[in-house]
Design a protein around this motif. Structure first.
Motif, mmCIF file in Angstrom:
data_model
loop_
_atom_site.group_PDB
_atom_site.id
_atom_site.type_symbol
_atom_site.label_atom_id
_atom_site.label_comp_id
_atom_site.label_asym_id
_atom_site.label_seq_id
_atom_site.Cartn_x
_atom_site.Cartn_y
_atom_site.Cartn_z
ATOM 1 N N LEU A 36 0.812 -1.210 0.000
ATOM 2 C CA LEU A 36 0.000 0.000 0.000
ATOM 3 C C LEU A 36 0.847 1.263 0.000
ATOM 4 O O LEU A 36 0.337 2.368 -0.218
ATOM 5 N N SER A 95 0.936 4.582 -2.601
ATOM 6 C CA SER A 95 -0.398 4.799 -3.154
ATOM 7 C C SER A 95 -1.072 5.928 -2.375
ATOM 8 O O SER A 95 -0.407 6.771 -1.779
ATOM 9 N N TYR A 99 -5.926 3.211 -2.335
ATOM 10 C CA TYR A 99 -6.124 2.860 -3.747
ATOM 11 C C TYR A 99 -5.611 1.462 -4.074
ATOM 12 O O TYR A 99 -6.052 0.850 -5.045
ATOM 13 N N ASN A 100 -4.725 0.928 -3.256
ATOM 14 C CA ASN A 100 -4.201 -0.419 -3.490
ATOM 15 C C ASN A 100 -4.854 -1.476 -2.602
ATOM 16 O O ASN A 100 -4.438 -2.640 -2.636
ATOM 17 N N HIS A 125 -4.053 -6.406 -0.124
ATOM 18 C CA HIS A 125 -3.692 -5.815 -1.415
ATOM 19 C C HIS A 125 -4.797 -6.140 -2.411
ATOM 20 O O HIS A 125 -4.985 -7.296 -2.800
ATOM 21 N N PRO A 159 -6.145 -3.765 -5.485
ATOM 22 C CA PRO A 159 -6.200 -2.475 -6.179
ATOM 23 C C PRO A 159 -7.564 -2.186 -6.786
ATOM 24 O O PRO A 159 -8.270 -3.081 -7.243
ATOM 25 N N SER A 215 -9.319 1.959 -7.303
ATOM 26 C CA SER A 215 -9.714 3.235 -6.686
ATOM 27 C C SER A 215 -11.219 3.303 -6.494
ATOM 28 O O SER A 215 -11.963 2.690 -7.240
ATOM 29 N N ASN A 240 -11.468 2.680 -3.292
ATOM 30 C CA ASN A 240 -11.455 1.764 -2.154
ATOM 31 C C ASN A 240 -11.929 2.437 -0.869
ATOM 32 O O ASN A 240 -11.362 2.230 0.211
ATOM 33 N N THR A 295 -15.010 -0.055 -5.578
ATOM 34 C CA THR A 295 -14.079 -0.102 -6.713
ATOM 35 C C THR A 295 -14.640 0.770 -7.826
ATOM 36 O O THR A 295 -15.709 0.486 -8.369
ATOM 37 N N ARG A 311 -11.774 -2.707 -14.228
ATOM 38 C CA ARG A 311 -10.840 -3.800 -13.999
ATOM 39 C C ARG A 311 -11.175 -4.995 -14.902
ATOM 40 O O ARG A 311 -12.287 -5.123 -15.421
ATOM 41 N N CYS A 350 -9.016 -9.643 -6.551
ATOM 42 C CA CYS A 350 -7.969 -8.729 -6.092
ATOM 43 C C CYS A 350 -6.714 -8.830 -6.951
ATOM 44 O O CYS A 350 -5.775 -8.066 -6.761
#
Length: 458
Positions: A58, A61, A78-79, A99, A101, A103, A105, A118, A122, A127
């Motif tokens: 993290l 970030s 963000y991560n 972990h 990722p 954004s 989050n 999220t 993606r 994750c």
């Protein structure tokens, strides 16, 4: 925060399994002493207790929102997200990191479940996903759900796709105690996004059965702006969705900050919220960002995120009424404007500074909030007199050099301490000692999601 990138969503995806977490053995995972404050300015009633730097996957970030349950703080990034033990606010200890990722989050916690927003397109809901264009229909964005009953070993248990992703979300508990509703906010649709097409005039409502959270699903997508909302102006953003919603369940109301509109909602039927009142401010508000009620739900303040969080909006040229917080009394279920509040300490034109996330400090009989201003630090201010708000405390670090984005994203009061996410540096803890706020120490909450406000008094 309005750091945007392509986004989309598709179908409901359920993912089950253990998400690896990182133990506190990592170097720098706890802070016994406050970070150096060379060059910081602050009021005498504010003490900086501790600062825990970002570590592991993290680090490097951006820290975002915070939720609280018991003696734990859950910090979005963000991560992914991280969980801290805050039993001793002066010595917060990292319990685990996840972990994951995507954004921004933003996080909320309820009944042992953690909800993660999220809002970046993606390749899938896992994750391990990678960025993928929002123009591809199979891309994914939405709400992820984790089991955090064992904070050292969070488990990823479900994912729900939502229209246009999930920039922020708000929890509205079912009055029967069997489910929790997640009001999902996002915006900026585009003609090239197959699952996020204009006009973007609705929100998604996800229902989560508490005993079977893997069955979470979108149950309603009510249209809040059948007339299209604020059309935009040379200084104001047109409405194409909502940025954030704050609920006050005991009064069955919510305040929605929706780009060009400030909205008061009736949420007595959680799956069918209705607009009670709507206000606009083309002269001074560029982007309605968030809202905070007072302790009995008779007032609400809205923040204007002029410049999207990356602009230097605390300069003499911008002035006191833009990039500020607007105070409204709620009279006969109508929003009645009273005044603006903005920090009086001018920042450099290299410092991103604008009104951002804050929370109520629960002082009986008073209306006091602590609020973040990015590189403007944070301020504690009293709006008991709605027309004459006044600052009673502040903390402000020097400008980041060389010039870059940073500062406090969220600053919240919880059970005697002030917690802040310094966006690109650390998780910070402060104490306020002031006769005007001391009674707040008597209020002890079992949990706090700032966007789901409890009634503190009648």
């Amino acid at each position: 925060m309005r750091m945007r990138r392509p986004r989309t969503l598709v179908r409901l995806v359920l993912t089950t399994g253990l998400v690896a977490s990182l133990a506190t053995a990592a170097a720098g995972a706890s802070a016994a002493d406050p970070a150096p404050e060379t060059g910081a300015t602050k009021s005498d009633n504010i003490t900086h207790l501790a600062s825990v730097p970002m570590t592991g996957p993290l680090a490097g970030s951006v820290n975002t929102d915070i939720a609280f349950a018991g003696k734990k703080a859950y910090v979005g990034n963000y991560n992914g997200f991280q969980i801290y033990d805050i039993a001793n606010p002066a010595k917060p200890t990292l319990i685990s990191q996840v972990h994951c990722p995507g954004s921004q989050n933003d996080v909320s916690v309820y009944a042992g479940l953690l909800f993660l927003s999220t809002d970046s397109s993606r390749s899938d809901s896992s994750c391990q996903s990678v960025p993928q264009s929002a123009t591809i229909k199979e891309s994914w964005e939405g709400i992820k759900i984790f089991d955090v009953r064992d904070p050292a070993n969070p488990k990823y248990i479900a994912a729900v796709e939502t229209h246009c992703g999930s920039h922020t979300h708000t929890l509205v508990p079912d009055k029967r105690g069997k489910s929790v509703y997640v009001y999902n906010s996002s915006y900026f649709p585009r003609d090239t996004f197959p699952d996020c097409l204009p006009p973007g005039d609705k929100i998604d409502i996800v229902k989560v059965p508490l005993k079977e959270p893997a069955k979470a699903a979108v149950v309603a997508s009510p249209v809040l702006f059948p007339d299209g909302g604020f059309p935009g102006s040379p200084t104001g953003t047109a409405t194409s969705g909502c940025h954030d919603i704050t609920a006050f369940p005991s009064k069955n109301i919510a305040a929605a900050a929706c780009m060009g509109d400030g909205v008061l909602l009736d949420i007595s039927k959680p799956e069918a919220p209705k607009v009670i009142d709507r206000v606009q401010d083309a002269a001074n508000f560029a982007f309605w960002h968030g809202a905070t009620f007072n302790g009995n739900g008779t007032k609400v303040v809205f923040q204007d995120e002029l410049g999207g969080g990356g602009g230097a909006e605390c300069t003499p040229e911008v002035g006191p009424n833009k990039g500020a917080t607007a105070i409204f009394d709620i009279k006969k279920r109508k929003l009645v404007f009273q005044s603006y509040y903005k920090i009086a300490r001018h920042q450099l034109d290299t410092e991103n500074c604008v009104a951002h996330n804050g929370s109520l400090i629960p002082v009986p009989g008073r209306d006091i909030v602590v609020q973040a201003w990015y590189q403007g630090g944070f301020s504690v201010w009293d709006f008991t007199d709605s027309k004459r708000p006044k600052e009673i405390g502040f903390f402000d670090r020097p400008a980041i050099e060389p010039e870059s984005f940073g500062g406090y994203w969220s600053v919240y009061y919880y059970n005697g301490a002030i917690y802040g996410t310094e966006s690109v540096k650390a998780f910070d803890v402060f104490k306020i000692k002031d006769r005007r706020t001391d009674l707040a120490n008597l209020v002890k909450l079992k949990e706090l999601n700032v966007q789901t406000q409890p009634a503190l008094w009648r």
